[in-house]
Design an enzyme around this catalytic site. Sequence first.
Site, short mmCIF file in Angstrom:
data_model
loop_
_atom_site.label_atom_id
_atom_site.label_comp_id
_atom_site.label_asym_id
_atom_site.label_seq_id
_atom_site.Cartn_x
_atom_site.Cartn_y
_atom_site.Cartn_z
N ILE A 68 0.87 -1.18 0.00
CA ILE A 68 0.00 0.00 0.00
C ILE A 68 0.91 1.23 0.00
O ILE A 68 1.60 1.49 0.98
CB ILE A 68 -0.94 0.00 1.22
CG1 ILE A 68 -1.82 -1.26 1.22
CG2 ILE A 68 -1.82 1.26 1.22
CD1 ILE A 68 -2.78 -1.37 2.39
N ARG B 154 8.95 5.79 -2.89
CA ARG B 154 10.37 5.37 -2.92
C ARG B 154 10.59 4.06 -2.16
O ARG B 154 11.17 3.12 -2.68
CB ARG B 154 11.24 6.49 -2.32
CG ARG B 154 11.25 7.74 -3.16
CD ARG B 154 11.92 8.87 -2.42
NE ARG B 154 11.13 9.32 -1.29
CZ ARG B 154 10.34 10.39 -1.30
NH1 ARG B 154 10.26 11.13 -2.37
NH2 ARG B 154 9.64 10.73 -0.23
N ASN C 30 -5.83 9.37 5.41
CA ASN C 30 -5.64 7.92 5.62
C ASN C 30 -5.32 7.50 7.06
O ASN C 30 -4.79 6.42 7.27
CB ASN C 30 -4.59 7.38 4.64
CG ASN C 30 -3.23 8.02 4.83
OD1 ASN C 30 -2.98 8.67 5.84
ND2 ASN C 30 -2.35 7.84 3.86
N ARG D 267 3.94 4.63 9.06
CA ARG D 267 3.58 5.50 10.17
C ARG D 267 2.54 4.82 11.05
O ARG D 267 1.59 4.21 10.54
CB ARG D 267 3.02 6.84 9.66
CG ARG D 267 4.10 7.83 9.20
CD ARG D 267 4.96 8.31 10.36
NE ARG D 267 6.02 9.23 10.00
CZ ARG D 267 7.28 8.90 9.74
NH1 ARG D 267 7.65 7.63 9.77
NH2 ARG D 267 8.19 9.81 9.45
N GLU E 40 4.40 6.81 20.26
CA GLU E 40 5.85 6.55 20.33
C GLU E 40 6.48 7.49 21.36
O GLU E 40 6.02 8.62 21.48
CB GLU E 40 6.48 6.77 18.95
CG GLU E 40 6.04 5.72 17.94
CD GLU E 40 6.65 5.90 16.55
OE1 GLU E 40 7.54 6.76 16.37
OE2 GLU E 40 6.21 5.19 15.63
N HIS F 239 10.88 2.23 15.81
CA HIS F 239 11.01 3.24 14.75
C HIS F 239 12.48 3.40 14.31
O HIS F 239 13.02 4.51 14.27
CB HIS F 239 10.44 4.60 15.19
CG HIS F 239 10.09 5.50 14.03
ND1 HIS F 239 9.05 6.38 14.03
CD2 HIS F 239 10.68 5.63 12.81
CE1 HIS F 239 9.00 7.04 12.88
NE2 HIS F 239 9.99 6.60 12.12
N1 LIG Z 1 10.11 3.58 9.86
C1 LIG Z 1 11.02 4.38 9.37
O1 LIG Z 1 12.10 4.52 9.94
C2 LIG Z 1 10.75 5.11 8.08
C3 LIG Z 1 11.81 5.50 7.25
C4 LIG Z 1 11.52 6.15 6.03
C5 LIG Z 1 10.20 6.39 5.68
N2 LIG Z 1 9.21 6.02 6.53
C6 LIG Z 1 7.81 6.24 6.15
O2 LIG Z 1 7.54 5.36 5.08
C7 LIG Z 1 6.51 5.91 4.25
C8 LIG Z 1 6.96 5.90 2.80
O3 LIG Z 1 8.09 6.74 2.63
P1 LIG Z 1 8.53 7.15 1.16
O4 LIG Z 1 9.79 7.90 1.29
O5 LIG Z 1 8.45 5.96 0.27
O6 LIG Z 1 7.35 8.16 0.78
P2 LIG Z 1 6.86 8.56 -0.68
O7 LIG Z 1 6.25 9.89 -0.52
O8 LIG Z 1 7.94 8.35 -1.68
O9 LIG Z 1 5.72 7.47 -1.00
C9 LIG Z 1 4.48 7.46 -0.38
C10 LIG Z 1 3.49 6.90 -1.37
O10 LIG Z 1 2.26 6.68 -0.69
C11 LIG Z 1 1.21 6.96 -1.59
N3 LIG Z 1 -0.02 7.14 -0.83
C12 LIG Z 1 -0.39 8.22 -0.08
N4 LIG Z 1 -1.59 7.99 0.48
C13 LIG Z 1 -1.97 6.75 0.08
C14 LIG Z 1 -3.10 5.96 0.34
N5 LIG Z 1 -4.10 6.37 1.12
N6 LIG Z 1 -3.16 4.73 -0.24
C15 LIG Z 1 -2.17 4.28 -1.02
N7 LIG Z 1 -1.07 4.99 -1.31
C16 LIG Z 1 -0.97 6.22 -0.76
C17 LIG Z 1 1.70 8.18 -2.35
O11 LIG Z 1 1.05 8.32 -3.59
C18 LIG Z 1 3.19 7.84 -2.54
O12 LIG Z 1 3.43 7.18 -3.77
C19 LIG Z 1 6.24 7.31 4.81
O13 LIG Z 1 5.14 7.23 5.68
C20 LIG Z 1 7.48 7.61 5.62
O14 LIG Z 1 7.20 8.53 6.64
C21 LIG Z 1 9.44 5.38 7.71
#
Ligand SMILES: NC(=O)c1ccc[n+]([C@@H]2O[C@H](COP(=O)([O-])OP(=O)(O)OC[C@H]3O[C@@H](n4cnc5c(N)ncnc54)[C@H](O)[C@@H]3O)[C@@H](O)[C@H]2O)c1
Length: 396
Positions: free
Chosen positions: A183, A187, A246, A269, A298, A318
């Site tokens: 989902i 990236r 969402n 998240r 958290e 995290h």
């Molecule tokens: N746990 C960690 O340490 C950690 C590290 C990096 C990123 N993250 C989190 O991972 C997630 C992804 O990061 P990213 O850099 O790939 O972000 P990104 O912005 O490149 O990708 C997010 C994608 O989610 C899609 N999206 C948004 N709402 C949606 C929905 N309701 N249904 C389906 N798709 C939806 C967007 O179109 C986008 O393609 C983010 O929430 C980021 O905060 C967490």
Amino acid sequence: MDRHKVKRQRLDRICEGIRPPIVNGPMPARPLVALLDGRDCTVEMPILKDVATVAFCDAQSTQEIHEKVLNEAVGALMYHTITLSRQDLEKFKALRVIVRIGSGYDNVDIKSAAELGIAVCNIPSSSVEETADSTLCHILNLYRRVTWLHQAMREGNRASSVEQIREVAGGAVRIRGETLGIIGLGRVGQAVALRAKSFGFNVIFYDPYLPDGVERSLGLQRVGTLQDLLMHSDCITLHCSLNEHNHHLINDFTIKQMRQGCFLVNTARGGLVDEKALAQALKEGRIRGTALDVHESEPFSFAQGPLKDAPNVICTPHTAWYSEQASIESREDAAKEIRRAITGHIPDALRNCVNKEYLLLAAQWSGIDPATVHPELNGAAAYRLLIGHESTLPHD
Ligand SMILES: NC(=O)c1ccc[n+]([C@@H]2O[C@H](COP(=O)([O-])OP(=O)(O)OC[C@H]3O[C@@H](n4cnc5c(N)ncnc54)[C@H](O)[C@@H]3O)[C@@H](O)[C@H]2O)c1
């Protein structure tokens, strides 16, 4: 008199009555940059030392931030452990740029920031590989039960006969042919898809915001609705950004649309998952196991919250993003973004401004063309000063 000079004079007059002196004129000779929720500035200092004074606050909320920073900081660096709501942002009197050291920026009200003339940037490249690798670790762990086998050994279980192995490793599943549902194919989601394919997963994804064709370039199957994804996945992994649409995307209703006994992984998240509904589904076996790096509250504690007595839960604090290299790279990139803000024109000079559209819109409403603002005011100063104060413009 030339146009710039007239505009500059008008700005100066407006500023006199509205904002404290630090935001009135050009960037101060040595602007103050503050790391809000951390202590270590050793990576940032060498990059900024000739253009700014760098301070750290080590705060968990704006109540803990020193008055001097609230009044004078022009730039702020922040991790994910502090939240900046509109109310928090309003406390900063001179702020022009915030840089999130990381990719997610759901802890900053970026629209309000724009209305206050503050540019918000993120570091989108930070930790993509680490987060994808950590996600695969969690997925493999659920399928191959490594953590639980380790626990069993720690507890003195010495499985030697095939029957004992069957018992202790029960629930381990072959990966090839299983369907992984992603989902959010941004990236991290894409990096997870590429890795998962090599383990033999059939990968499907749901992301309504992506244009057609991504599925072709990555060789994945796209589904049109969330329900389709939930119904067809053996393991679901969340990689969407958290936004106002969402929150609790995974809730009692959507869990009921999942396959009986599927796995759920969340490294995106915590707010995306209703943990109460998840705990109930784990207890009833509707979800077979879950691995969570992020949580509704958290720092996470196993002793509190609805997951405390739920079975088959693996949690990490995290840390999916963390590696020594990723941490240093994102801090360097964040400091460079602050440097561009100080030495260049905001928002044009910024590489990853996530509220640029709102900033430009706000500037439009304020009646000022950002391109014609005197360069000494550095653009953002003008946005900040004028928004909501158009009616105070003196008539020439
Ligand atoms: N746990 C960690 O340490 C950690 C590290 C990096 C990123 N993250 C989190 O991972 C997630 C992804 O990061 P990213 O850099 O790939 O972000 P990104 O912005 O490149 O990708 C997010 C994608 O989610 C899609 N999206 C948004 N709402 C949606 C929905 N309701 N249904 C389906 N798709 C939806 C967007 O179109 C986008 O393609 C983010 O929430 C980021 O905060 C967490």
